[in-house]
Design an enzyme around this catalytic site. Structure first.
Site, PDB file in Angstrom:
ATOM      1  CG  ASP A  44     -14.201  10.994   5.145  1.00  0.00           C
ATOM      2  OD1 ASP A  44     -14.855   9.933   5.107  1.00  0.00           O
ATOM      3  OD2 ASP A  44     -13.576  11.456   4.165  1.00  0.00           O
ATOM      4  CG  ASN A 101     -12.456  13.957   0.555  1.00  0.00           C
ATOM      5  OD1 ASN A 101     -12.527  13.452  -0.547  1.00  0.00           O
ATOM      6  ND2 ASN A 101     -13.096  13.474   1.614  1.00  0.00           N
ATOM      7  CB  THR A 102     -16.365  16.712  -1.973  1.00  0.00           C
ATOM      8  OG1 THR A 102     -17.762  16.841  -1.743  1.00  0.00           O
ATOM      9  CG2 THR A 102     -16.115  15.771  -3.125  1.00  0.00           C
ATOM     10  CG  HIS A 103     -17.772  12.494   3.581  1.00  0.00           C
ATOM     11  ND1 HIS A 103     -17.369  11.216   3.263  1.00  0.00           N
ATOM     12  CD2 HIS A 103     -18.689  12.385   4.565  1.00  0.00           C
ATOM     13  CE1 HIS A 103     -18.032  10.363   4.046  1.00  0.00           C
ATOM     14  NE2 HIS A 103     -18.832  11.043   4.828  1.00  0.00           N
ATOM     15  CG  ASP A 117      -7.028  15.204   9.365  1.00  0.00           C
ATOM     16  OD1 ASP A 117      -7.473  15.733  10.405  1.00  0.00           O
ATOM     17  OD2 ASP A 117      -7.504  14.142   8.882  1.00  0.00           O
ATOM     18  CB  ILE A 142      -7.325   5.958   3.196  1.00  0.00           C
ATOM     19  CG1 ILE A 142      -8.749   5.499   3.574  1.00  0.00           C
ATOM     20  CG2 ILE A 142      -6.735   6.832   4.297  1.00  0.00           C
ATOM     21  CD1 ILE A 142      -9.741   6.614   3.728  1.00  0.00           C
ATOM     22  CG  LEU A 143      -5.235  10.593  -0.548  1.00  0.00           C
ATOM     23  CD1 LEU A 143      -5.503  12.078  -0.679  1.00  0.00           C
ATOM     24  CD2 LEU A 143      -4.572  10.046  -1.811  1.00  0.00           C
ATOM     25  NE  ARG A 193      -3.815   2.266   0.349  1.00  0.00           N
ATOM     26  CZ  ARG A 193      -5.148   2.193   0.377  1.00  0.00           C
ATOM     27  NH1 ARG A 193      -5.737   1.030   0.289  1.00  0.00           N
ATOM     28  NH2 ARG A 193      -5.878   3.291   0.445  1.00  0.00           N
ATOM     29  N   GLY A 215      -6.475  11.497   9.185  1.00  0.00           N
ATOM     30  CA  GLY A 215      -7.595  10.629   9.585  1.00  0.00           C
ATOM     31  C   GLY A 215      -8.495  10.326   8.392  1.00  0.00           C
TER      32      GLY A 215
HETATM   33  C1  GRF Z   1     -19.544  11.938  -4.347  1.00  0.00           C
HETATM   34  O1  GRF Z   1     -20.776  12.110  -3.684  1.00  0.00           O
HETATM   35  C2  GRF Z   1     -18.438  11.847  -3.340  1.00  0.00           C
HETATM   36  O2  GRF Z   1     -18.612  12.668  -2.213  1.00  0.00           O
HETATM   37  C3  GRF Z   1     -18.557  10.403  -2.931  1.00  0.00           C
HETATM   38  O3  GRF Z   1     -18.832   9.696  -4.132  1.00  0.00           O
HETATM   39  C4  GRF Z   1     -19.465  10.593  -5.035  1.00  0.00           C
HETATM   40  C5  GRF Z   1     -18.605  10.658  -6.270  1.00  0.00           C
HETATM   41  O4  GRF Z   1     -19.382  11.194  -7.267  1.00  0.00           O
HETATM   42  N1  GRF Z   1     -17.326   9.927  -2.333  1.00  0.00           N
HETATM   43  P1  GRF Z   1     -18.699  11.571  -8.683  1.00  0.00           P
HETATM   44  O5  GRF Z   1     -17.697  10.463  -9.020  1.00  0.00           O
HETATM   45  O6  GRF Z   1     -18.029  12.900  -8.510  1.00  0.00           O
HETATM   46  O7  GRF Z   1     -19.871  11.619  -9.631  1.00  0.00           O
END
Ligand code: GRF
Length: 202
Positions: A146, A108-110, A142, A93-94, A66, A144
């Site tokens: 998310d 990151n977007t969650h 960071d 996970i980075l 990994r 962790g």
């Molecule tokens: C997003 O909602 C992201 O937050 C989640 O998976 C989805 C990815 O959507 N981890 P896309 O690949 O950008 O359409």
């Protein structure tokens, strides 16, 4: 600012960034210089290729460990000299190598309101818990899962008839515009991270 975007799936967040930049690259204040993925054959890579962007794929199974995968991903990313790395639906996970190199510059977007429902099944977990509102979170990464400093959040109502897919699609509508707004602001105005607080453009 130079952006490298990491994807693992459909890439609609990537597409939202491409569309926002395409309309007004100078106004947006950033350009996507490459798109990376952890797997082949995903729509996210097709979207990048359609936009004429360089792409790279780093698959965990191609590496003995990994850590070696993490190092390869960092090297491939570094080749494009990004100012910001945007993890947009990237499902790995980075590791510490990647964070050592790009820490403080990875967004990151969650699809949940962190710190609730972190991890790979945020939408499913929120639905199962029976929350009445959920949403999405754009944050710095960071060491962790998310857990990094939160930059912005968007709220989405949960409906009685929602299943995971329907709710996730509604979250993604908010998430895409939130990510575009945040990345543009960070790129145009700069930012400072103090502990868990993010100061943009001050
Ligand atoms: C997003 O909602 C992201 O937050 C989640 O998976 C989805 C990815 O959507 N981890 P896309 O690949 O950008 O359409």
């Amino acid at each position: 600012a130079r952006l490298v975007v990491l994807v693992s799936g459909s890439g609609t967040n990537l597409q939202a960034l491409l569309d926002a930049i395409g309309d007004d690259p100078r106004g947006f204040g950033a350009e996507i210089v490459a798109v990376g993925a952890d797997r082949d054959g995903i729509a996210g890579l097709e979207r990048a290729e359609r936009a004429g962007l360089p792409t790279f794929v780093c698959r965990v199974r191609d590496h003995a460990t990994r850590d070696e995968w993490d190092h390869a991903l960092a090297e491939a990313t570094a080749a494009y000299e990004p100012d910001l790395v945007v993890s947009a639906g990237f499902m790995k996970i980075l590791g510490r190598g990647f964070l050592a190199r790009f820490g403080g510059r990875i967004v990151n977007t969650h699809p949940a309101l962190l710190p609730s429902f972190p991890g790979a099944h945020g939408v499913r977990d929120a639905l199962a818990h029976g929350v009445k509102v959920t949403g999405c979170t754009v944050h710095f990464v960071d060491d962790g899962v998310d857990t990094g400093p939160i930059i912005a959040q968007g709220v989405v109502e949960v409906r009685d008839e929602d299943d995971e897919g329907a709710l996730h699609e509604r979250i993604k509508e908010v998430e895409r515009s939130l990510l575009v707004e945040v990345v543009g602001r960070l790129a145009r105005h700069g930012y400072r991270i103090e502990g868990r607080k993010v100061h943009v453009g001050e």
